[in-house]
Design a protein around this motif. Structure first.
Motif, PDB file in Angstrom:
ATOM      1  N   GLU A 101       0.842  -1.188   0.000  1.00  0.00           N
ATOM      2  CA  GLU A 101       0.000   0.000   0.000  1.00  0.00           C
ATOM      3  C   GLU A 101       0.874   1.232   0.000  1.00  0.00           C
ATOM      4  N   SER A 103       0.504   5.792  -0.116  1.00  0.00           N
ATOM      5  CA  SER A 103      -0.316   7.001  -0.154  1.00  0.00           C
ATOM      6  C   SER A 103       0.148   7.832  -1.346  1.00  0.00           C
ATOM      7  N   ALA A 143       3.802   2.558   2.635  1.00  0.00           N
ATOM      8  CA  ALA A 143       3.366   2.420   4.021  1.00  0.00           C
ATOM      9  C   ALA A 143       4.520   2.069   4.948  1.00  0.00           C
ATOM     10  N   SER A 171      -7.609   6.659  11.795  1.00  0.00           N
ATOM     11  CA  SER A 171      -8.970   6.368  11.347  1.00  0.00           C
ATOM     12  C   SER A 171      -9.268   4.873  11.328  1.00  0.00           C
ATOM     13  N   GLU A 174      -5.716  -1.992  11.046  1.00  0.00           N
ATOM     14  CA  GLU A 174      -5.976  -3.302  10.462  1.00  0.00           C
ATOM     15  C   GLU A 174      -4.840  -4.229  10.889  1.00  0.00           C
ATOM     16  N   HIS A 181      -1.616  -2.377   9.380  1.00  0.00           N
ATOM     17  CA  HIS A 181      -1.739  -1.174   8.559  1.00  0.00           C
ATOM     18  C   HIS A 181      -2.557  -0.166   9.365  1.00  0.00           C
ATOM     19  N   ARG A 183      -4.240   3.496   9.355  1.00  0.00           N
ATOM     20  CA  ARG A 183      -4.680   4.573   8.474  1.00  0.00           C
ATOM     21  C   ARG A 183      -4.846   5.842   9.293  1.00  0.00           C
ATOM     22  N   ALA A 194      -5.874  10.600   3.330  1.00  0.00           N
ATOM     23  CA  ALA A 194      -5.510   9.333   3.957  1.00  0.00           C
ATOM     24  C   ALA A 194      -4.027   9.063   3.806  1.00  0.00           C
ATOM     25  N   VAL A 196      -1.169   5.984   5.039  1.00  0.00           N
ATOM     26  CA  VAL A 196      -1.102   4.614   5.546  1.00  0.00           C
ATOM     27  C   VAL A 196       0.290   4.342   6.087  1.00  0.00           C
ATOM     28  N   THR A 211      -8.680   4.030  16.776  1.00  0.00           N
ATOM     29  CA  THR A 211      -9.430   5.076  16.078  1.00  0.00           C
ATOM     30  C   THR A 211      -9.602   6.304  16.973  1.00  0.00           C
TER      31      THR A 211
END
Length: 237
Positions: A101, A103, A143, A171, A174, A181, A183, A194, A196, A211
């Motif tokens: 991943e 950004s 990431a 936010s 995971e 990961h 976010r 966003a 990551v 979060t």
């Protein structure tokens, strides 16, 4: 495995990384700290000092014997073998998910200093590697290149080789078996952007990442890549 990915295990302020794993494996292979240090082209004092630091953080890692028919030597403890196994699992996990991943931000080059450029993006000015002469660029950030900090522990702007520094709010987290990961929503000109980050589960727990948690993300200019876009390319919404 990508050389930019650096697997580390942490206990308090002490991190266990590639060099430490190499030291333990050399001790296991050669049977003494002195022989291991010689094989790794390190001084015995440096190897012994590092071993002391690691044992203070992770517990007993070697067992030393003196004299006897075999002449004595040094062996790894079961704790050391478990630590190496954990490290190998982390390395495998990172090699499987690192760089999966990234950004992406669009921006415009404000200034250049050799291969590095200052790019104006929706989240502010970022330093990035920017080959070519394009003024309009797409900035990509993997990431695994992002480090997250608690706000009161974050390095000051300009006080670290990680030249880019952004504040944001977690936010989502995971979780995988060894890494997560995370976010992060960063305020941008047109709303949240966003970002990551790939971090170990130990870092998730240590930083209490969840979060709504406020964090500071830092990343090196050399890990931030800008590629040219034609001026008539459609803009990302």
């Amino acid at each position: 495995m990508d050389p930019d990915v650096t697997p580390e295990l942490r206990a308090g302020a002490v991190t266990f990384g590639d060099d430490d794993a190499a030291l333990l494996r050399a001790i296991d292979e050669h049977g003494s700290v002195s022989a291991a240090a010689s094989a790794l082209e390190r001084s015995r004092a440096r190897a012994t000092g590092r071993l002391d630091d690691l044992e203070a953080a992770f517990g007993p890692l070697v067992e030393r014997t003196r004299g006897g028919a075999g002449g004595g030597g040094t062996e790894l403890t079961s704790g050391a073998r478990r630590l190496l196994a954990r490290f190998d699992r982390l390395r495998t996990a990172l090699s499987g998910v690192a760089a999966t991943e990234e950004s992406v931000l669009e921006g415009r080059v404000l200034d250049r200093d050799g291969e590095l450029a200052t790019v104006e993006t929706p989240v502010g000015e970022l330093r990035a590697l920017a080959p070519g002469e394009a003024d309009r660029v797409q900035v990509s950030l993997r990431a695994d290149a992002v480090t997250l900090h608690a706000p009161d522990e974050a390095p000051p702007a300009g006080g670290t080789s990680a030249r880019n520094r952004l504040a944001g709010t977690v936010s989502a987290v995971e979780r995988g078996e060894s890494v997560a990961h995370v976010r992060v929503a960063v305020d941008g000109d047109d709303g949240p952007v966003a970002l990551v980050a790939l971090v170990t589960l130990e870092s998730v727990d240590r930083l209490e990442l969840a979060t709504g948690r406020t964090v500071v993300a830092t990343f090196k200019a050399t890990a931030t890549r800008a590629t040219g876009l034609p001026d008539d390319a459609p803009r990302r919404s």
